[in-house]
Design a protein around this motif. Structure first.
Motif, PDB file in Angstrom:
ATOM      1  N   ASN A  18      49.353  64.740  61.962  1.00 36.55           N
ATOM      2  CA  ASN A  18      49.804  63.531  62.645  1.00 36.55           C
ATOM      3  C   ASN A  18      48.688  62.512  62.794  1.00 36.55           C
ATOM      4  O   ASN A  18      48.890  61.444  63.338  1.00 36.55           O
ATOM      5  CB  ASN A  18      50.362  63.884  64.030  1.00 36.55           C
ATOM      6  CG  ASN A  18      51.752  64.494  63.903  1.00 36.55           C
ATOM      7  OD1 ASN A  18      52.500  64.157  62.993  1.00 36.55           O
ATOM      8  ND2 ASN A  18      52.082  65.405  64.800  1.00 36.55           N
ATOM      9  N   SER A  19      47.473  62.865  62.337  1.00 37.78           N
ATOM     10  CA  SER A  19      46.409  61.883  62.531  1.00 37.78           C
ATOM     11  C   SER A  19      45.986  61.204  61.238  1.00 37.78           C
ATOM     12  O   SER A  19      46.068  61.783  60.146  1.00 37.78           O
ATOM     13  CB  SER A  19      45.199  62.530  63.210  1.00 37.78           C
ATOM     14  OG  SER A  19      45.163  63.888  62.933  1.00 37.78           O
ATOM     15  N   ARG A  58      46.366  60.233  55.928  1.00 33.13           N
ATOM     16  CA  ARG A  58      46.937  61.201  56.865  1.00 33.13           C
ATOM     17  C   ARG A  58      46.309  62.546  56.507  1.00 33.13           C
ATOM     18  O   ARG A  58      46.406  62.994  55.359  1.00 33.13           O
ATOM     19  CB  ARG A  58      48.441  61.235  56.647  1.00 33.13           C
ATOM     20  CG  ARG A  58      49.201  62.050  57.648  1.00 33.13           C
ATOM     21  CD  ARG A  58      50.669  61.876  57.398  1.00 33.13           C
ATOM     22  NE  ARG A  58      51.161  60.661  58.018  1.00 33.13           N
ATOM     23  CZ  ARG A  58      51.766  60.624  59.197  1.00 33.13           C
ATOM     24  NH1 ARG A  58      51.973  61.730  59.883  1.00 33.13           N
ATOM     25  NH2 ARG A  58      52.190  59.490  59.699  1.00 33.13           N
TER      26      ARG A  58
END
Ligand code: GDP
Length: 369
Positions: free
Chosen positions: A240-241, A251
């Motif tokens: 998700n980062s 990502r």
């Protein structure tokens, strides 16, 4: 394998389904797509992370992660979230069905019943809507695809994996994925994939068959199909980062020794999985309609037509109903005929009720329906 085939063709921030109409069947799409994806697998395998990575949305903003003590007795919940995504004028109404609690409780044997019930209920709803009056505006909530997450730390499929897939393979298109592929070396991924495919074959599990390309398709497309087929089960990584790598924003997952990039085809099959989903959305819908839904209808009919969900509440599957395939087909045809007759009768009644009536005093009156 030529990884260039799967370099993300879009700018960052695009899922890629805007190409759906011209890319796959080159049909124009007015209404938009309705698609339901189900994700199943033990908790903690990265299902929610992958879904968020796939559709670039946070589908689970208020998620509750249960404690171990809660898990022991936990039953499987079914969480359906719908988002509408629009890319360059093409609309996608996407429903993601998550199954938290799957495989969590001490007694896992029952954990797939709620999943089966959910799939059947959507078929039943569709069947009811289809035989009702408002046939043009049916919302299709049937499950078109099921990503089944396989634990990367096992030595292949576990008994629960086999039992679940066998229980649903005639109801839904199963796409097996090897979760958290960044926890394995390249060689381990290859070996585990091979082992899983062997087990799938040995146990007679029917996963979604990626269709063969038409011979008149261009070579690039054919090559893409071949590579997608070879990649099953897709070894995925979710994150998700967004991390900056050499000036690029990607990502990914940052480790002390480097960054695993989700959308890098050298690192995992994420882009392949997404490409498969996008380019086969229509086929997944067709197989759902023509195979799985028809199976359900035939089964339903053989059971004497069930009220919502009856089949899922323990009625015997069609294979054990004592009818031959031919008999089932005949029954199905009969049912279709009966439905058509009912529809005709309804149309007739509707027309009658709309027909202007001449009143005794000569005025014309129209009924409102
Ligand atoms: P779910 O219960 O299956 O929905 O799993 P989650 O998406 O909540 O992920 C569980 C944990 O695994 C979280 O800490 C994630 O950050 C982590 N995770 C998710 N995807 C991956 C992955 O591809 N690789 C690794 N190593 N960890 C992951």
């Amino acid at each position: 394998m030529d990884a260039r085939q799967f370099v993300n063709p879009e700018q960052a921030g695009y899922v890629g389904f805007a190409n759906l109409p011209n890319q796959v069947h080159r049909k124009s799409v007015k209404k938009g797509f309705e698609f339901t994806l189900m994700v199943v697998g033990e908790s903690g395998l990265g299902k929610s992370t992958l879904v968020n990575s796939l559709f670039l949305t946070d589908l689970y903003p208020e998620r509750h992660i249960p404690l171990a003590s809660e898990k022991i007795t936990q039953t499987v919940k079914i969480d359906a979230s719908t988002v509408e995504i629009e890319e360059r004028g093409v609309k996608l109404r996407l429903t993601v069905v998550d199954t938290p609690g799957f495989g969590d409780s001490l007694n896992s044997t029952d954990c797939f019943k709620p999943v089966i019930r959910y799939i059947d209920e959507q078929f039943e709803r569709y069947l009811q809507d289809e035989s009702g009056l408002n046939r043009r505006h049916i919302i299709d909530n049937r499950v078109h695809c099921c990503f089944y997450f396989i634990n990367p730390s096992g030595h292949g499929l576990k008994p629960l994996d086999v039992a679940f897939m066998k229980a649903v393979h005639h109801k839904v298109n199963i796409v097996p994925v090897l979760a958290k592929a960044d926890t394995l070396t390249k060689l381990e991924v290859q070996n585990l994939k091979r082992r899983i495919m062997d087990q799938i074959e040995d146990y007679g599990i029917k996963i979604y068959p990626l269709p063969d390309c038409d011979s008149d398709e261009d070579e690039d497309y054919k090559e893409q199909c071949r590579q997608l087929k070879n990649a099953v089960p897709f070894a995925v990584v979710g994150a998700n980062s967004i991390i900056e790598v050499k000036g690029r924003k990607v990502r990914g997952r940052m480790y002390p020794w480097g960054v695993v990039e989700v959308e890098n085809p050298e690192h995992c099959d994420f882009i392949k999985l997404r490409t498969m989903l996008i380019t086969h959305m229509q086929d997944l819908q067709e197989v759902t309609q023509e195979t799985h839904y028809e199976n359900y209808r035939a089964e339903n009919l053989a059971n004497g037509g069930s009220p919502a969900g009856k089949a899922s509440r323990g009625a015997p599957p069609s294979q054990s109903d004592g009818l031959s395939q031919r008999e089932r087909e005949l029954l199905q045809k009969e049912d279709e005929l009966r439905k058509m007759q009912e529809k005709l009768a309804r149309m007739q009644a509707e027309m009658d009720s709309k027909r202007p009536e001449v009143q005794p005093n000569g005025n014309i009156k129209t009924h409102n329906v």
